[in-house]
Design an enzyme around this catalytic site. Structure first.
Site, PDB file in Angstrom:
ATOM      1  N   GLU A  27      34.601  41.573  35.394  1.00  0.00           N
ATOM      2  CA  GLU A  27      35.958  41.605  34.823  1.00  0.00           C
ATOM      3  C   GLU A  27      35.947  42.017  33.349  1.00  0.00           C
ATOM      4  OE1 GLU A  27      38.038  41.610  37.125  1.00  0.00           O
ATOM      5  OE2 GLU A  27      36.846  40.636  38.668  1.00  0.00           O
ATOM      6  N   GLU A  74      41.288  41.195  36.479  1.00  0.00           N
ATOM      7  CA  GLU A  74      41.065  41.597  35.085  1.00  0.00           C
ATOM      8  C   GLU A  74      42.327  41.821  34.275  1.00  0.00           C
ATOM      9  OE1 GLU A  74      40.747  43.552  37.774  1.00  0.00           O
ATOM     10  OE2 GLU A  74      41.274  45.634  37.353  1.00  0.00           O
ATOM     11  N   ALA A  96      38.497  37.123  41.239  1.00  0.00           N
ATOM     12  CA  ALA A  96      38.884  37.239  39.838  1.00  0.00           C
ATOM     13  C   ALA A  96      39.718  38.493  39.626  1.00  0.00           C
ATOM     14  CB  ALA A  96      37.641  37.313  38.963  1.00  0.00           C
TER      15      ALA A  96
HETATM   16  N1  BES Z   1      40.600  44.124  40.302  1.00  0.00           N
HETATM   17  C1  BES Z   1      39.891  43.445  41.310  1.00  0.00           C
HETATM   18  C2  BES Z   1      40.786  42.688  42.240  1.00  0.00           C
HETATM   19  C3  BES Z   1      41.681  43.552  43.121  1.00  0.00           C
HETATM   20  C4  BES Z   1      41.337  44.829  43.470  1.00  0.00           C
HETATM   21  C5  BES Z   1      42.848  43.019  43.612  1.00  0.00           C
HETATM   22  C6  BES Z   1      42.181  45.584  44.273  1.00  0.00           C
HETATM   23  C7  BES Z   1      43.657  43.749  44.428  1.00  0.00           C
HETATM   24  C8  BES Z   1      43.342  45.069  44.759  1.00  0.00           C
HETATM   25  C9  BES Z   1      38.862  42.525  40.698  1.00  0.00           C
HETATM   26  O1  BES Z   1      38.170  43.154  39.687  1.00  0.00           O
HETATM   27  C10 BES Z   1      37.838  42.193  41.744  1.00  0.00           C
HETATM   28  O2  BES Z   1      37.272  43.059  42.326  1.00  0.00           O
HETATM   29  N2  BES Z   1      37.574  40.932  41.981  1.00  0.00           N
HETATM   30  C11 BES Z   1      36.588  40.526  42.952  1.00  0.00           C
HETATM   31  C12 BES Z   1      35.369  39.995  42.297  1.00  0.00           C
HETATM   32  C13 BES Z   1      34.478  41.111  41.859  1.00  0.00           C
HETATM   33  C14 BES Z   1      33.300  40.621  41.146  1.00  0.00           C
HETATM   34  C15 BES Z   1      34.035  41.984  42.976  1.00  0.00           C
HETATM   35  C16 BES Z   1      37.186  39.480  43.854  1.00  0.00           C
HETATM   36  O3  BES Z   1      38.284  39.041  43.586  1.00  0.00           O
HETATM   37  O4  BES Z   1      36.536  39.111  44.824  1.00  0.00           O
END
Ligand code: BES
Length: 940
Positions: free
Chosen positions: A352, A318, A316
């Site tokens: 998120e 944000e 996901a």
């Molecule tokens: N903002 C992140 C996604 C991200 C971080 C993309 C760094 C690229 C570089 C998002 O909030 C995230 O961490 N998503 C996770 C799920 C979360 C619950 C840990 C994911 O995509 O697995």
């Protein structure tokens, strides 16, 4: 939480290197291994190309402020099937007035059509392009307007970064550095600007057009097209930009904030999936409310969109007011999603939402600081899920994950601190556990040290000081410290030292003096690039238990030459937080009337290995009496680990395996204790994982550990068969599926019991499993029964797997479970079956969810992945090479399964090393993502 592990964007090595011009040579003569960087077509008459530099390491210490800031960004997208045109109008402000220096814009896979400054087309010599940049050599010395037009090909973008198409839906993924695949930009989080976005597309194919902020205009255009204009009133870094266009419908609801503002909530999916969004909407509202209640953070826009897409590297994202979620973290119905899926959706939406109301306002200065927002947010989503369910069970789950993934990374070639000192590609997948999970533990330690109120004061000061800014981990630390006037000596080391600290404790009781002493020593093991470590501030929550099993009230502790009072006033205190800060130190509890059993590291108050002198008797005692439920579970785990390790030795010596009757008795007591939470029982009777045990061995032996775990499971099932059968009977329910703790706990216990029973060779049990499978009324129960049946090869297994596929072949998310179940099977020689599944109609190498299910699933079976004939390694090596051409992020995620090859015996080492060498010597080249992990793994 997670759910799905996170795949993070790639960071080019030039991010922090100011605006130095790269050396220019003719690209055509330069053999390039790093083929993932290329421009689609050069701008006429104006192109010089740089060579493809070998992947470069970049360093936190080299951070430089940008020379230019951007104030406003107006984007305009014309979407179509062949190509997308992106026009960008940016108001540029030099950081230092009058100091003209080149303006370096990042850009990858872009075709530049035009570039203007203050309305004038730039001429040859006023700019140049290299493979990753557009450079304005001598921009005006004051503020100016930069306009570019570029073309991109979203339908050919299999990297799933930037703008891409997912099952007919246009969508974006910009974090960490995907925005440079959309338009030329200073793609770094400390550039914060106000955005507008105009989207134009065919109306019948893309009836819904979404971007960040508020919709300010929309209308029809000629030729069956339409447009929408969005305006985001808040400044944001470009990684939070998002665009979605497609045939979508929304589930609508609303949320009234504590200050009375009404926020429209919309969850968008393809029409057929809409009925499966009820739980996501429930989670969204619960998370917004929780964030306000616990942290006083109010969502700041009038609309919150979530879009569910089937293809994405991430779980996901944000993006400001336009979150994009992988469909497996949005869609759920009782028939198709398990309790674990429901819990994941709740946790990820919590994550998120929390980022949306916080990290979208205070963000990271650079990607070294990722933990600043993600570590904090993982902590918050853990707390949210705890408050919505059982705190102890949630903590147990999180700590298990930490031990399985983070500890092993922290002990391997990819070990790095929560805030790395350097990287080639930050967030190639293998780093994520350290940044996320360990980062969350660091935030939790602030709370443990400061208490809830002190922690809240720190959070409030952090937002007060930094709203609208891009900041660092030190800023967070300073806010926590200053708001509480706290002494945090040695605490910052948690951000800069890698490795899991080992803390040893010895205890002694002095009956005459009525004192009880705990002597601590701590060491942090050497990790790549960090041979020597300093002692850190480690909060150890501790209590003392008397012989009747009751907590003793604590009065005062002698430490560091001072007597410190624990209890003030009338309120008895049963748990205190010892601040361990030195290599060696002693804490002496006063007024202890009898020899206690210490309960240490309650709630797992620090992410360390604790080695205490507790005997097995003490552990059985704690298991039965500790008021800290986490430590009851921990006692059971320590006993389980000791037992498994002792039997591994037996296995290796070819001695008969034996199961300690006391252990059986301990498990039986837990099973029969009606006062315990059912989900807690399910967790407590689950043996430590094979990976965890292998991590504790000098040379990891997957065959021995697997055989031992299987033996103990079967033996427990044999000796406690009746108890397990009773549990299955008592915890069945034909009632409608309810997602609440009581019902989930009941299902968890029943299905854990079923798993134990399935290990027995018993016709009657096979009948029972089939009965459970056939009569299940929800996916949790149906899938648990299928997992149990599929433990053993044979007709029952084959029939059940075929039946399941027939029933669910129309539902991708369920089919992914079916793939994962088969690929992760411990059945001997399973690699052959996985090869077959590669060409099954249900598999697609381009879809990350399928890759996660089949390939990552396979690596999760140590006996098969680490098969002594090297078949598992060969399989993975082949896949990585193919996948890297499509999706480097995914490929790097998969290749990290090799990273700890040195932990195994020589035969396995050679076989794994050969695959890593094959990958990095690839004739067609390889991505930087894969290069970083494979080369670091080989370098150990
Ligand atoms: N903002 C992140 C996604 C991200 C971080 C993309 C760094 C690229 C570089 C998002 O909030 C995230 O961490 N998503 C996770 C799920 C979360 C619950 C840990 C994911 O995509 O697995």
């Amino acid at each position: 939480m997670v759910l799905r592990s996170c795949l993070l964007g790639s960071i080019a090595a030039d991010q922090l290197q100011g605006t130095c011009r790269a050396p220019l040579v003719n690209c055509a003569n330069t053999p390039s291994k790093y083929r993932h960087y290329h421009i689609l077509q050069s701008a006429p008459n104006s192109v010089e190309k740089s060579n493809m530099d070998a992947p470069k390491e970049i360093f936190l210490k080299d951070y430089k402020l940008p020379n230019y800031y951007f104030d406003t960004v107006d984007l305009s997208f014309s979407l179509s099937e062949e190509k997308t045109t992106v026009s960008a109008k940016i108001s540029v402000v030099p950081r230092v007035d009058g100091a003209a220096s080149p303006l370096v814009l990042d850009g990858v896979d872009l075709k530049l059509i035009s570039v203007k400054v203050n309305g004038n087309e730039l001429k040859e010599g006023e700019f140049y392009l290299d493979l990753r940049h557009l450079v304005l050599t001598s921009p005006p010395s004051g503020n100016f307007i930069l306009e570019t037009v570029t073309e991109i090909l979203p339908h050919k973008n299999t990297s799933l970064e930037g703008l891409y198409k997912s099952c007919g839906i246009f969508c974006t993924q910009c974090e960490a550095e995907g925005f440079r695949k959309i338009t030329f930009y200073q793609d770094r989080p400390d550039i914060m600007a106000k955005y507008t976005c105009r989207i134009e597309a065919d109306k019948s194919l893309y009836p819904v057009l979404l971007s960040n902020g508020n919709l300010i205009e929309k209308g029809d255009l000629q030729g069956g097209k339409h447009f929408a204009c969005w305006e985001d009133p808040f400044k944001k870094p470009c990684y939070l930009f998002a665009l979605v266009a497609g045939q979508l419908e929304s589930r609508d609801d609303n949320f009234t904030t504590s200050s009375g503002r009404k926020v429209a909530l919309k969850i968008w999916t393809p029409p057929q999936d809409l009925p499966k969004t009820e739980h996501a909407m429930y989670s969204l509202k619960a998370a917004m409310k929780w964030d306000e209640d616990v942290f006083g953070r109010e969502y700041d826009l009038d609309i919150f969109n979530i879009v569910s897409v089937p293809d994405g590297n991430l779980g996901a994202m944000e993006n400001k007011s336009l979150n994009i979620f992988n469909s497996n973290l949005v869609l759920a119905s009782p028939e198709t999603a398990t309790d674990a899926d429901y819990a994941s959706i709740l946790g990820v939406i919590g994550h998120e939402v929390s980022l949306s109301s916080n990290a979208c306002r205070v963000t990271c200065r650079d990607w070294f600081q990722l933990s600043l927002k993600e570590g904090l947010t993982v902590f918050r989503d853990q707390e949210f899920s705890s408050d919505m369910g059982s705190r102890t069970v949630k903590r147990i789950g999180d700590v298990s994950k930490l031990r399985t993934y983070q500890f092993s990374q922290d002990a391997g070639p990819m070990a790095h601190p929560v805030r790395p000192h350097s990287y080639i590609k930050v967030q190639t997948h293998s780093c994520v556990c350290l940044v996320y999970q360990k980062g969350a533990e660091v935030v939790r330690m602030y709370k443990t040290l400061l208490g809830s109120q002190g922690f809240r004061k720190g959070m409030d000061l952090y937002f007060q000081r930094h709203d609208g800014q891009a900041v660092t981990c030190e800023d967070f630390f300073a806010a926590m410290r200053d708001a509480n006037h706290a002494d945090f000596t040695n605490f910052l080391l948690w951000y800069s030292q890698a490795g899991t600290p080992i803390v040893k404790v010895t205890s002694s009781y002095n009956a005459e003096a009525r004192t009880f002493s705990l002597k601590f020593s701590q060491t942090v093991p050497p990790t790549p690039g960090q041979p020597v470590k300093e002692p850190m501030l480690i909060p150890v929550a501790a209590g003392l238990i008397d012989s009747s099993g009751k907590d003793m009230p604590l009065s005062s502790i002698f430490h560091d030459g001072k007597l410190e009072h624990v209890a003030y006033g009338d309120q008895p205190v049963y748990t205190t937080v010892l601040r361990v800060t030195k290599g060696e130190e002693e804490f002496i509890f006063s007024d202890v009337p009898q020899k206690p059993i210490p309960s240490l590291l309650r709630g797992y108050s620090a992410p360390i290995y604790l080695q205490s002198d507790l005997t097995d008797d003490d552990l059985f005692f704690l298991l039965a009496h500790d008021s800290d439920e986490f430590n009851c579970w921990e006692a059971c785990q320590i006993l389980g680990r000791k037992l498994m390790l002792s039997q591994v030795v037996n296995f290796q010596k070819r001695n008969a395996l034996v199961l300690d009757p006391l252990f059986v008795h301990g498990i039986k007591c837990i099973l029969l204790d009606l006062s315990l939470d059912k989900e807690f029982i399910a967790k407590a009777i689950t043996l430590p994982g094979e990976g965890e045990i292998m991590d504790m061995m000098e040379v990891a032996d997957p065959d021995a550990v697997h055989a031992v775990r299987k033996f103990i499971t079967k033996q427990l099932a044999f000796e406690l068969k009746q108890e397990f059968l009773n549990l299955v009977k008592e915890n069945r329910s034909s009632e409608k599926y309810v997602f609440d703790h009581t019902n989930m706990a009941r299902r968890a216990l029943k299905n854990t019991a079923l798993g134990y029973l399935a290990s027995l060779e018993d016709e009657e049990i096979t009948e029972l499993l089939l009965h459970e499978y056939k009569t299940a009324t929800n996916m949790t129960d149906q899938f648990a029964a299928l997992v149990a049946i599929s433990q053993k090869p044979g007709k029952a297994r084959d029939d059940a797997l075929a039946d399941f596929y027939n029933q669910w072949q129309h539902d991708n998310l369920v089919v992914n479970k079916w793939l994962a179940l088969q690929s992760s099977s411990d059945i001997p020689g399973n690699v052959e079956n996985v090869y077959k599944l590669l060409s099954h109609e249900a598999f697609d190498l381009k879809n990350p969810n399928k890759v996660q299910s089949l390939i990552k699933g396979f690596c999760a079976s140590p006996v098969n992945f680490h098969a002594k004939d090297g078949s598992g390694y060969k399989f993975l090596g082949e896949i990585v090479v193919q996948l890297d051409k499509l999706n480097p992020q995914m490929a790097s995620h998969m290749v990290s399964a090799f990273s700890r090859w040195k932990r195994y015996d020589e035969t396995r080492q050679n076989l794994a090393k050969a695959q890593l060498e094959m990958i990095v010597s690839g004739k067609d080249g390889f991505s930087e993502n894969v290069y970083e992990i494979a080369s670091k793994s080989l370098a150990v």
